[in-house]
Design a protein around this motif. Sequence first.
Motif, PDB file in Angstrom:
ATOM      1  N   GLY A 115      40.145  30.274  87.363  1.00  0.00           N
ATOM      2  CA  GLY A 115      39.563  28.968  87.682  1.00  0.00           C
ATOM      3  C   GLY A 115      39.566  28.709  89.172  1.00  0.00           C
ATOM      4  N   LEU A 116      40.708  28.909  89.793  1.00  0.00           N
ATOM      5  CA  LEU A 116      40.852  28.640  91.221  1.00  0.00           C
ATOM      6  C   LEU A 116      39.974  29.569  92.053  1.00  0.00           C
ATOM      7  N   THR A 117      39.974  30.859  91.747  1.00  0.00           N
ATOM      8  CA  THR A 117      39.167  31.794  92.537  1.00  0.00           C
ATOM      9  C   THR A 117      37.676  31.600  92.292  1.00  0.00           C
ATOM     10  N   GLY A 118      37.314  31.181  91.094  1.00  0.00           N
ATOM     11  CA  GLY A 118      35.910  30.881  90.838  1.00  0.00           C
ATOM     12  C   GLY A 118      35.427  29.719  91.687  1.00  0.00           C
ATOM     13  N   HIS A 119      36.238  28.682  91.791  1.00  0.00           N
ATOM     14  CA  HIS A 119      35.863  27.534  92.616  1.00  0.00           C
ATOM     15  C   HIS A 119      35.853  27.899  94.094  1.00  0.00           C
ATOM     16  N   LEU A 120      36.751  28.765  94.520  1.00  0.00           N
ATOM     17  CA  LEU A 120      36.739  29.210  95.912  1.00  0.00           C
ATOM     18  C   LEU A 120      35.501  30.042  96.221  1.00  0.00           C
ATOM     19  N   ALA A 121      35.091  30.884  95.279  1.00  0.00           N
ATOM     20  CA  ALA A 121      33.873  31.677  95.487  1.00  0.00           C
ATOM     21  C   ALA A 121      32.668  30.757  95.669  1.00  0.00           C
ATOM     22  N   LYS A 122      32.601  29.724  94.851  1.00  0.00           N
ATOM     23  CA  LYS A 122      31.479  28.785  94.961  1.00  0.00           C
ATOM     24  C   LYS A 122      31.544  27.997  96.273  1.00  0.00           C
TER      25      LYS A 122
ATOM     26  N   ARG B 236      50.615  32.385  81.404  1.00  0.00           N
ATOM     27  CA  ARG B 236      49.241  32.830  81.151  1.00  0.00           C
ATOM     28  C   ARG B 236      48.533  31.854  80.212  1.00  0.00           C
ATOM     29  N   GLN B 237      49.236  31.360  79.223  1.00  0.00           N
ATOM     30  CA  GLN B 237      48.641  30.391  78.308  1.00  0.00           C
ATOM     31  C   GLN B 237      48.418  29.042  78.997  1.00  0.00           C
ATOM     32  N   ALA B 238      49.372  28.633  79.833  1.00  0.00           N
ATOM     33  CA  ALA B 238      49.260  27.338  80.505  1.00  0.00           C
ATOM     34  C   ALA B 238      48.051  27.288  81.425  1.00  0.00           C
ATOM     35  N   TYR B 239      47.721  28.407  82.049  1.00  0.00           N
ATOM     36  CA  TYR B 239      46.610  28.438  83.002  1.00  0.00           C
ATOM     37  C   TYR B 239      45.242  28.494  82.321  1.00  0.00           C
ATOM     38  N   ARG B 240      45.225  28.577  81.008  1.00  0.00           N
ATOM     39  CA  ARG B 240      43.929  28.639  80.309  1.00  0.00           C
ATOM     40  C   ARG B 240      43.122  27.363  80.502  1.00  0.00           C
ATOM     41  N   SER B 241      43.788  26.273  80.864  1.00  0.00           N
ATOM     42  CA  SER B 241      43.074  25.007  81.066  1.00  0.00           C
ATOM     43  C   SER B 241      42.407  24.933  82.436  1.00  0.00           C
TER      44      SER B 241
ATOM     45  N   PHE C  57      48.036  21.902  93.233  1.00  0.00           N
ATOM     46  CA  PHE C  57      47.189  21.009  92.447  1.00  0.00           C
ATOM     47  C   PHE C  57      45.741  21.490  92.419  1.00  0.00           C
ATOM     48  N   GLN C  58      45.371  22.406  93.316  1.00  0.00           N
ATOM     49  CA  GLN C  58      43.988  22.895  93.386  1.00  0.00           C
ATOM     50  C   GLN C  58      43.562  23.643  92.122  1.00  0.00           C
ATOM     51  N   ILE C  59      44.521  24.029  91.286  1.00  0.00           N
ATOM     52  CA  ILE C  59      44.139  24.691  90.026  1.00  0.00           C
ATOM     53  C   ILE C  59      43.340  23.748  89.129  1.00  0.00           C
ATOM     54  N   HIS C  60      43.381  22.441  89.412  1.00  0.00           N
ATOM     55  CA  HIS C  60      42.648  21.468  88.601  1.00  0.00           C
ATOM     56  C   HIS C  60      41.270  21.156  89.180  1.00  0.00           C
ATOM     57  N   ALA C  61      40.812  21.978  90.121  1.00  0.00           N
ATOM     58  CA  ALA C  61      39.461  21.791  90.661  1.00  0.00           C
ATOM     59  C   ALA C  61      38.450  21.831  89.532  1.00  0.00           C
ATOM     60  N   GLY C  62      37.431  20.977  89.644  1.00  0.00           N
ATOM     61  CA  GLY C  62      36.438  20.860  88.584  1.00  0.00           C
ATOM     62  C   GLY C  62      36.790  19.794  87.574  1.00  0.00           C
TER      63      GLY C  62
ATOM     64  N   LEU D 134      39.640  26.099  84.601  1.00  0.00           N
ATOM     65  CA  LEU D 134      38.365  26.746  84.288  1.00  0.00           C
ATOM     66  C   LEU D 134      37.525  26.974  85.540  1.00  0.00           C
ATOM     67  N   PRO D 135      36.860  28.118  85.639  1.00  0.00           N
ATOM     68  CA  PRO D 135      35.959  28.374  86.767  1.00  0.00           C
ATOM     69  C   PRO D 135      34.660  27.601  86.596  1.00  0.00           C
ATOM     70  N   PRO D 136      33.900  27.427  87.661  1.00  0.00           N
ATOM     71  CA  PRO D 136      32.617  26.732  87.547  1.00  0.00           C
ATOM     72  C   PRO D 136      31.601  27.584  86.787  1.00  0.00           C
ATOM     73  N   LEU D 137      30.606  26.923  86.247  1.00  0.00           N
ATOM     74  CA  LEU D 137      29.526  27.647  85.577  1.00  0.00           C
ATOM     75  C   LEU D 137      28.858  28.601  86.559  1.00  0.00           C
ATOM     76  N   GLY D 138      28.497  29.765  86.085  1.00  0.00           N
ATOM     77  CA  GLY D 138      27.850  30.751  86.932  1.00  0.00           C
ATOM     78  C   GLY D 138      28.805  31.731  87.580  1.00  0.00           C
ATOM     79  N   SER D 139      30.112  31.563  87.361  1.00  0.00           N
ATOM     80  CA  SER D 139      31.086  32.497  87.920  1.00  0.00           C
ATOM     81  C   SER D 139      30.993  33.841  87.197  1.00  0.00           C
ATOM     82  N   ARG D 140      31.163  34.896  87.961  1.00  0.00           N
ATOM     83  CA  ARG D 140      31.125  36.241  87.399  1.00  0.00           C
ATOM     84  C   ARG D 140      32.394  36.973  87.809  1.00  0.00           C
TER      85      ARG D 140
END
Length: 297
Positions: free
Chosen positions: A91-98, A36-41, A270-275, A43-49
């Motif tokens: 982060g990953l789901t935020g980028h997928l939503a966008k 959980r701590q490792a995944y803090r890096s 590797f897609q967790i590093h999107a953005g 990040l979702p895109p701006l505007g994610s809800r």
Amino acid sequence: MLQSALATGLRQTLQRVVKPMLNPSLGVPLQRTLIRQAYRSSLPPLGSRFQSTTLGGVDTLKVSCQSDDRYGLLYLHGGAYIVGSPATHRGLTGHLAKATGATVYAIDYRLAPKHPYPAALDDAVAAYKALLDQGIPADRLSVAGDSAGGGLSLALAMRLRDENLPLPASLTLLSPWTDLTHTSLYTPEVEPLLQQRWIDNAARLYCHGEPRNHPYISPLFGDLSGLPPMLVQVGSEEILLNDSERVARKVREQGGEVVLEVYNGLWHVFQIHAGQLSRATDAIQAAGQHIRRHQAL
């Protein structure tokens, strides 16, 4: 130049910091805290809800980013069925939503060892049915997942087909874990993240006595015919590379539609590093195009 340096830094961080966390000698609760701590890096895109909700009795994180609620994406997170949650994958789901323009529903399916197979699959089926019941038609509903969630996405589609339920418009599998027998693991020169003994232990906890080649546990051993169009993305530097290649080959042999994308020099999910990492961002864009292409207008 900068992207190359970033990729090198990320690879080293995974190998030196994250990989030691994925160790069967550590208790599962501690593994969950560390991951959980490792995944803090990530990040979702701006505007994610993000909004907490439930689907079919399953806790769910509803993710939107300029999204259209008429379209849905059911997302199944990775973590070898023992770690991970919708929170780790914001982060990953935020980028997928966008990238998709759809509302993403990341479910908090039950995890082993407390809840072994078939708890995760039952939760996925319940959430999928709930999305249909709330008015999202199957041809506007897609399914995606990474690692164990990728294998679970495939198992979900197989079970929906076997129960004569409406199939989703498409499947997107990111580094899917589809063969829990581990008889054909790939051996890269460097595996920055996964340890075989960790996934061996996770498979034991998840299967809990069930055969590891059960088709709903290891979809590679099942019938992959009659499933929705698939996109499979995988890195060349991961021991699960063969899982993706074998899935793609079997789907084609059984008359299905599948696109396999192998990203050279990259690692597991590797897609967790999107953005941050441009190739990860490109992969998410490709996933978004696949999902949008197969959704009904």
